[in-house]
Write an enzyme that holds these catalytic residues in place. Sequence first.
Site, PDB file in Angstrom:
ATOM      1  N   THR A   1       0.772  -1.139  -0.015  1.00  0.00           N
ATOM      2  CA  THR A   1       0.020   0.073   0.215  1.00  0.00           C
ATOM      3  C   THR A   1       0.714   1.127   0.181  1.00  0.00           C
ATOM      4  O   THR A   1       1.948   1.251   0.710  1.00  0.00           O
ATOM      5  CB  THR A   1      -1.137  -0.054   1.194  1.00  0.00           C
ATOM      6  OG1 THR A   1      -1.617   1.018   1.312  1.00  0.00           O
ATOM      7  CG2 THR A   1      -0.067  -0.110   2.468  1.00  0.00           C
TER       8      THR A   1
ATOM      9  N   TRP B   1     -11.293  23.769  11.251  1.00  0.00           N
ATOM     10  CA  TRP B   1     -11.053  22.487  10.435  1.00  0.00           C
ATOM     11  C   TRP B   1     -12.120  22.423   9.230  1.00  0.00           C
ATOM     12  O   TRP B   1     -13.367  22.582   9.560  1.00  0.00           O
ATOM     13  CB  TRP B   1     -11.173  21.351  11.204  1.00  0.00           C
ATOM     14  CG  TRP B   1     -10.250  20.854  11.896  1.00  0.00           C
ATOM     15  CD1 TRP B   1      -9.132  21.510  12.103  1.00  0.00           C
ATOM     16  CD2 TRP B   1      -9.843  19.441  12.461  1.00  0.00           C
ATOM     17  NE1 TRP B   1      -8.282  20.662  12.756  1.00  0.00           N
ATOM     18  CE2 TRP B   1      -8.544  19.425  12.840  1.00  0.00           C
ATOM     19  CE3 TRP B   1     -10.736  18.489  12.615  1.00  0.00           C
ATOM     20  CZ2 TRP B   1      -8.176  18.255  13.534  1.00  0.00           C
ATOM     21  CZ3 TRP B   1     -10.078  17.269  13.144  1.00  0.00           C
ATOM     22  CH2 TRP B   1      -8.822  17.122  13.686  1.00  0.00           C
TER      23      TRP B   1
ATOM     24  N   LYS C   1      -6.933  22.823   7.660  1.00  0.00           N
ATOM     25  CA  LYS C   1      -6.894  23.606   8.827  1.00  0.00           C
ATOM     26  C   LYS C   1      -6.591  25.255   8.521  1.00  0.00           C
ATOM     27  O   LYS C   1      -5.635  25.574   7.970  1.00  0.00           O
ATOM     28  CB  LYS C   1      -5.746  23.474   9.557  1.00  0.00           C
ATOM     29  CG  LYS C   1      -5.785  21.881  10.002  1.00  0.00           C
ATOM     30  CD  LYS C   1      -4.646  21.238  10.846  1.00  0.00           C
ATOM     31  CE  LYS C   1      -4.683  19.947  11.164  1.00  0.00           C
ATOM     32  NZ  LYS C   1      -4.677  18.964   9.870  1.00  0.00           N
TER      33      LYS C   1
ATOM     34  N   GLU D   1      -4.909  -2.050   5.167  1.00  0.00           N
ATOM     35  CA  GLU D   1      -4.481  -2.844   6.311  1.00  0.00           C
ATOM     36  C   GLU D   1      -5.290  -3.542   7.194  1.00  0.00           C
ATOM     37  O   GLU D   1      -5.085  -4.259   8.124  1.00  0.00           O
ATOM     38  CB  GLU D   1      -3.908  -1.635   7.471  1.00  0.00           C
ATOM     39  CG  GLU D   1      -2.726  -0.934   6.887  1.00  0.00           C
ATOM     40  CD  GLU D   1      -2.763   0.089   5.943  1.00  0.00           C
ATOM     41  OE1 GLU D   1      -1.765   0.667   5.635  1.00  0.00           O
ATOM     42  OE2 GLU D   1      -3.899   0.258   5.430  1.00  0.00           O
TER      43      GLU D   1
END
Length: 547
Positions: A187, A449, A444, A334
């Site tokens: 990955t 955010w 940001k 994963e």
Amino acid sequence: MPTKIIEPAEGAYPYPLLIKSLLLSGRRYAPQREIVHGSSRYNYQELNARICRLAHVLRAAGINEGDTVAVMDWDSHRYLEAYFAVPMIGAVLHHVNVRLSPDQVGYTMAHAQDSLVLVHDDFLPLIEALAPQLPSVHGYIQLSDAPVPGSTRLSPLGEYEALLAGADSTYDFPDFDENSVATTFYTTGTTGNPKGVYFSHRQLVLHTLSMTTTLAAYEGFALLRSEDVYMPMTPMFHVHAWGVPYAATMLGVKQVYPGRYDPDRLVRLFREEGVTFSHGVPTVLQMLLNCEEAAKTDLTGWKLLTGGAAPTESLVRQMAARGIEFFTGYGLSESCPLLSASFLEPGQHELPLEQQLEARMAAGIPVQLVDLHLIDAAGQRVPEDGASLGEIVVRAPWLTQGYYRDAQTGAQLWQGGWMHTGDVASITPGGMIQIRDRIKDVIKTGGEWVCSLRIENLISLHAAVAEVAVVGVPDARWGERPLALVVLAAGAELEPGALQQHLMQFVSQGQISKWAVPDDIRIVEAIPKTSVGKLDKKQIREQVRDA
């Protein structure tokens, strides 16, 4: 007080969870159902025989327990056979991501220490160039869809079909430790070389059982049942094609493998083979809707599962307009990958689309055996109130236990005994996960955010927009500001200012803040994608920085 352990009776068989057990049921329930790829068409009895033949071919090629066998192929019946035969003899199947750069492909094959390569004609030039860099590789088997295999300087051990034709159709697959590594693949991240994840027989069997239950058991999410016809639209090298080929084989359903992805071919196969269930990333599904064959084909009843990236509301509405049953799953490389899936309550199918949108677009509810919650930057649990944001951390029986030959990065992945996903989300009191962004993609700006996925979704609702990507770019005053790249729909014309005006309506409605509206919106011909079709925000940021 210690737990009680009872000694088994003499002769009791300690059944190990091995991939070979997934082959037991398909040929019992549906021996005549077919595996289809191009001109190849055979039933489950023949599938089992071919897996045995391939096992003999691998042994004759010198493959022993613990050796690694690489596959470089499109989605095919051959690849399905390798899903089983390679790990069933105790070897490790390396799913080579053929869409990585040549240097990255070479790195992953050298790092995995591949011993044998099953390589399709299309990848012969690539593997010929890489061969001097792969000292561990001692043989090649050629895969071909043509009557005459392509020429090569590699001196292969033989052509796949010819080798199988000369091999025995029975094989006594051995028992061994269920924790033996069965598969590996690589990955890519934001920095450094690709990282190798790995999964054991036990993990893959448990993931298959959970996947089958998730896809089959719930009335509101009945995607893959015994009478369905399955066709992947996710590369088989990408997280085991989300694990669905194992589930489909265990169920004994008809399977259709499309080879190299072409949207028109995919729609033709849907129509001609009676496909009912597929899965793919949103960008592939968008291309599917826009292709010529889709324009003249009734897509009603096609059940599609998307993942890998959040679908936009525009895509969901387009799917619904074509009669497609559309759902969302969540996971990562994963995690093997399934962690959660969207879920409709009984009777919710009958509600207007507006009342289904949130449930269909959300990452859904954690599936069986998955323990999942959110944490803040200090590692404390975040309330599940539908508004509070945190990083998803998870435990499940099928998560990679680290990165191959990279203990330090693996320890970061598993910090505190939980796998860190890097995804920012909220969770409702009822357990529904809503992915807000990747931690590295959150913008940001001025101490606030801004979630890029939210802005992408709202921009996508404009009728002139075909694709959109939003990233944060450095800003001297605010730290970062959002920038949007937009691909227009065929024949559409639009000025960037019109999209800013489009977004201001959502500011007025209180859905987003004014500072979330990008100052810079660029109309482009194409947006960079990763090797598996996701928006490549790393490359976008690099291109903007270089410009």
